[in-house]
Design a protein around this motif. Structure first.
Motif, PDB file in Angstrom:
ATOM      1  N   MET A   5      -2.664  68.985 -20.382  1.00 40.52           N
ATOM      2  CA  MET A   5      -2.871  70.327 -20.926  1.00 40.52           C
ATOM      3  C   MET A   5      -3.093  71.309 -19.790  1.00 40.52           C
ATOM      4  O   MET A   5      -3.929  71.086 -18.918  1.00 40.52           O
ATOM      5  CB  MET A   5      -4.091  70.357 -21.846  1.00 40.52           C
ATOM      6  N   ARG A  13      -6.544  76.999 -27.277  1.00 38.79           N
ATOM      7  CA  ARG A  13      -7.292  76.076 -28.141  1.00 38.79           C
ATOM      8  C   ARG A  13      -8.737  76.522 -28.341  1.00 38.79           C
ATOM      9  O   ARG A  13      -9.267  76.440 -29.447  1.00 38.79           O
ATOM     10  CB  ARG A  13      -7.264  74.662 -27.559  1.00 38.79           C
ATOM     11  N   THR A  47     -10.589  68.111 -27.124  1.00 38.98           N
ATOM     12  CA  THR A  47      -9.379  67.934 -26.322  1.00 38.98           C
ATOM     13  C   THR A  47      -9.304  68.961 -25.197  1.00 38.98           C
ATOM     14  O   THR A  47      -8.722  68.687 -24.148  1.00 38.98           O
ATOM     15  CB  THR A  47      -8.107  68.022 -27.194  1.00 38.98           C
ATOM     16  N   CYS A  53      -4.409  65.669 -24.759  1.00 41.54           N
ATOM     17  CA  CYS A  53      -4.089  65.705 -26.178  1.00 41.54           C
ATOM     18  C   CYS A  53      -3.240  64.483 -26.521  1.00 41.54           C
ATOM     19  O   CYS A  53      -2.131  64.332 -26.006  1.00 41.54           O
ATOM     20  CB  CYS A  53      -3.326  66.983 -26.523  1.00 41.54           C
ATOM     21  N   TYR A  56       0.322  65.198 -27.703  1.00 40.10           N
ATOM     22  CA  TYR A  56       1.261  65.545 -26.648  1.00 40.10           C
ATOM     23  C   TYR A  56       1.892  64.289 -26.051  1.00 40.10           C
ATOM     24  O   TYR A  56       3.062  64.284 -25.706  1.00 40.10           O
ATOM     25  CB  TYR A  56       0.567  66.333 -25.548  1.00 40.10           C
TER      26      TYR A  56
END
Length: 68
Positions: A5, A13, A47, A53, A56
């Motif tokens: 990420m 997020r 996350t 994640c 992902y």
């Protein structure tokens, strides 16, 4: 776990999680839907802090520019 990420993804997020928690704590959304949204916000926050994640990984997405 490798980080997957990026910083922009993490910011988005956190923003969404704060918005979801705000609707829950101000009683804008109540009942079962409120608890579901609060749980989703918790997952988003978790996350974000670990920069990983699992979804992902399943879809092969990586928004992190530097792989460590």
């Amino acid at each position: 776990m490798k980080k997957n990420m990026g910083s922009t993804d993490r910011f988005i997020r956190i923003f969404i999680a704060v918005a979801l928690l705000t609707t829950f704590y101000t009683d804008t959304v109540t009942g079962t839907l409120g608890y579901v949204l609060a749980a989703i916000a918790g997952i988003l926050i978790l996350t974000t802090f670990i920069s990983f994640c699992p979804l992902y990984t399943l879809f092969g997405i990586n928004t992190c520019k530097i792989n460590k």
